[in-house]
Design a protein around this motif. Structure first.
Motif, PDB file in Angstrom:
ATOM      1  N   ALA A 143       0.809  -1.225   0.000  1.00  0.00           N
ATOM      2  CA  ALA A 143       0.000   0.000   0.000  1.00  0.00           C
ATOM      3  C   ALA A 143       0.838   1.269   0.000  1.00  0.00           C
ATOM      4  CB  ALA A 143      -0.955  -0.003   1.197  1.00  0.00           C
ATOM      5  N   GLY A 144       2.116   1.136   0.284  1.00  0.00           N
ATOM      6  CA  GLY A 144       3.001   2.282   0.209  1.00  0.00           C
ATOM      7  C   GLY A 144       2.598   3.408   1.140  1.00  0.00           C
ATOM      8  N   GLY A 145       2.567   4.606   0.618  1.00  0.00           N
ATOM      9  CA  GLY A 145       2.277   5.787   1.422  1.00  0.00           C
ATOM     10  C   GLY A 145       0.805   6.153   1.506  1.00  0.00           C
ATOM     11  N   ALA A 146      -0.066   5.220   1.244  1.00  0.00           N
ATOM     12  CA  ALA A 146      -1.509   5.519   1.306  1.00  0.00           C
ATOM     13  C   ALA A 146      -1.906   5.896   2.732  1.00  0.00           C
ATOM     14  CB  ALA A 146      -2.319   4.314   0.849  1.00  0.00           C
ATOM     15  N   ALA A 147      -2.930   6.692   2.846  1.00  0.00           N
ATOM     16  CA  ALA A 147      -3.437   7.094   4.156  1.00  0.00           C
ATOM     17  C   ALA A 147      -4.500   6.134   4.667  1.00  0.00           C
ATOM     18  CB  ALA A 147      -4.011   8.506   4.078  1.00  0.00           C
ATOM     19  N   LEU A 148      -5.061   5.332   3.757  1.00  0.00           N
ATOM     20  CA  LEU A 148      -6.187   4.468   4.105  1.00  0.00           C
ATOM     21  C   LEU A 148      -6.166   3.233   3.213  1.00  0.00           C
ATOM     22  CD1 LEU A 148      -8.998   4.666   5.782  1.00  0.00           C
ATOM     23  CD2 LEU A 148      -9.958   5.237   3.571  1.00  0.00           C
ATOM     24  N   ALA A 149      -6.437   2.083   3.798  1.00  0.00           N
ATOM     25  CA  ALA A 149      -6.579   0.848   3.021  1.00  0.00           C
ATOM     26  C   ALA A 149      -8.025   0.391   3.110  1.00  0.00           C
ATOM     27  CB  ALA A 149      -5.673  -0.241   3.576  1.00  0.00           C
ATOM     28  N   VAL A 150      -8.565  -0.027   1.980  1.00  0.00           N
ATOM     29  CA  VAL A 150      -9.916  -0.570   1.931  1.00  0.00           C
ATOM     30  C   VAL A 150      -9.769  -2.052   1.600  1.00  0.00           C
ATOM     31  CG1 VAL A 150     -12.194  -0.435   0.877  1.00  0.00           C
ATOM     32  CG2 VAL A 150     -10.834   1.653   1.162  1.00  0.00           C
ATOM     33  N   LEU A 151      -9.963  -2.899   2.619  1.00  0.00           N
ATOM     34  CA  LEU A 151      -9.817  -4.346   2.457  1.00  0.00           C
ATOM     35  C   LEU A 151     -11.102  -4.930   1.910  1.00  0.00           C
ATOM     36  CD1 LEU A 151      -8.160  -5.075   5.927  1.00  0.00           C
ATOM     37  CD2 LEU A 151      -7.003  -4.694   3.736  1.00  0.00           C
ATOM     38  N   HIS A 152     -10.969  -5.728   0.858  1.00  0.00           N
ATOM     39  CA  HIS A 152     -12.126  -6.329   0.197  1.00  0.00           C
ATOM     40  C   HIS A 152     -11.754  -7.759  -0.191  1.00  0.00           C
ATOM     41  CE1 HIS A 152     -15.845  -6.548  -1.907  1.00  0.00           C
ATOM     42  NE2 HIS A 152     -15.361  -6.383  -3.123  1.00  0.00           N
ATOM     43  N   THR A 153     -12.724  -8.633  -0.256  1.00  0.00           N
ATOM     44  CA  THR A 153     -12.445 -10.025  -0.612  1.00  0.00           C
ATOM     45  C   THR A 153     -12.956 -10.334  -2.016  1.00  0.00           C
ATOM     46  OG1 THR A 153     -14.489 -10.752   0.437  1.00  0.00           O
ATOM     47  CG2 THR A 153     -12.500 -10.804   1.777  1.00  0.00           C
ATOM     48  N   VAL A 154     -12.273 -11.242  -2.685  1.00  0.00           N
ATOM     49  CA  VAL A 154     -12.643 -11.617  -4.044  1.00  0.00           C
ATOM     50  C   VAL A 154     -13.927 -12.440  -4.071  1.00  0.00           C
ATOM     51  CG1 VAL A 154     -11.324 -13.775  -4.219  1.00  0.00           C
ATOM     52  CG2 VAL A 154     -11.640 -12.347  -6.264  1.00  0.00           C
ATOM     53  N   ASP A 155     -14.289 -13.058  -2.938  1.00  0.00           N
ATOM     54  CA  ASP A 155     -15.438 -13.972  -2.941  1.00  0.00           C
ATOM     55  C   ASP A 155     -16.751 -13.342  -2.489  1.00  0.00           C
ATOM     56  OD1 ASP A 155     -14.881 -13.775  -0.236  1.00  0.00           O
ATOM     57  OD2 ASP A 155     -14.737 -15.937   0.100  1.00  0.00           O
ATOM     58  N   THR A 156     -16.862 -12.030  -2.608  1.00  0.00           N
ATOM     59  CA  THR A 156     -18.125 -11.324  -2.349  1.00  0.00           C
ATOM     60  C   THR A 156     -18.529 -10.580  -3.623  1.00  0.00           C
ATOM     61  OG1 THR A 156     -16.867  -9.490  -1.380  1.00  0.00           O
ATOM     62  CG2 THR A 156     -17.821 -11.093   0.154  1.00  0.00           C
ATOM     63  N   PRO A 157     -18.875 -11.331  -4.668  1.00  0.00           N
ATOM     64  CA  PRO A 157     -19.052 -10.728  -5.986  1.00  0.00           C
ATOM     65  C   PRO A 157     -20.225  -9.767  -6.126  1.00  0.00           C
ATOM     66  CG  PRO A 157     -19.714 -13.026  -6.032  1.00  0.00           C
ATOM     67  CD  PRO A 157     -19.068 -12.788  -4.702  1.00  0.00           C
TER      68      PRO A 157
END
Length: 189
Positions: free
Chosen positions: A86-100
């Motif tokens: 994520a490098g210098g990002a201020a925020l991460a939005v975690l998401h899963t591939v199995d929630t289509p």
């Protein structure tokens, strides 16, 4: 929605999908992966990282791939690899591939709600789900709690500063663990 230059979307897609019968990143000829990337990019993330492992595939634009070398140890490895990328990002939005069925509208609803406490998560009829937004200031504490096949659950449990964002009117938020459930995936994104 315009992209938030501070936010990186992270698609957790490294697992083998044992119960599903194959890595879910390959599900429906890669459609689930395309849906997840589109949800994050269209929902406001300026950068999208796809964490791969059991299957290494080409990721759709505008995403970039990172491989979790220790993917077999569980979801925690995927979250660690995603945050490292994520490098210098201020925020991460975690998401899963199995929630289509989770689309850009869900991400766009959750992302701005993390502005205050730095923590927001989608809820579906009161049930916690993805995406989960975590400000960079919380990453060290999140990383300290990561173990085995558990992602951010332990970190989020019992915290009173997580903004719960109801999204049940937009999606089911259910993860798909069996192939028979594919018929419930929407045709459009």
């Amino acid at each position: 929605m315009s992209n938030d230059a501070r936010a990186v979307g992270i698609v957790l897609a490294a697992g083998a999908g044992t119960r599903y019968g194959m890595p879910k990143v390959l599900a429906q000829d890669g459609d689930w992966l395309r849906y997840a990337v589109a949800a994050l990019a269209g929902g406001g993330c300026a950068d999208v990282v796809v964490v791969l492992g059991a299957a290494v595939v080409e990721v759709p634009a505008p995403a970039r791939a990172v491989v979790a070398a220790d993917w077999a140890s569980g979801a925690a490895a995927s979250v660690r690899a995603g945050l490292a990328a994520a490098g210098g990002a201020a925020l991460a939005v975690l998401h899963t591939v199995d929630t289509p069925d989770v689309g850009a509208d869900v991400v766009a609803r959750v992302l701005p709600r993390a502005a205050g406490t730095g923590l927001a998560r989608a809820m579906y009829g009161g049930r916690p789900g993805h995406p989960v937004a975590v400000a960079a200031r919380h990453w060290p504490a999140l990383l300290d709690t990561l173990r085995g096949d558990e992602g951010a659950r332990r970190f989020l449990a019992g915290r009173d500063d997580v903004v719960e964002v109801e999204c049940g009117d937009l999606a089911s938020g259910l993860d798909t663990d069996e192939r028979s459930c594919e018929e419930h995936v929407p045709d459009e994104r």
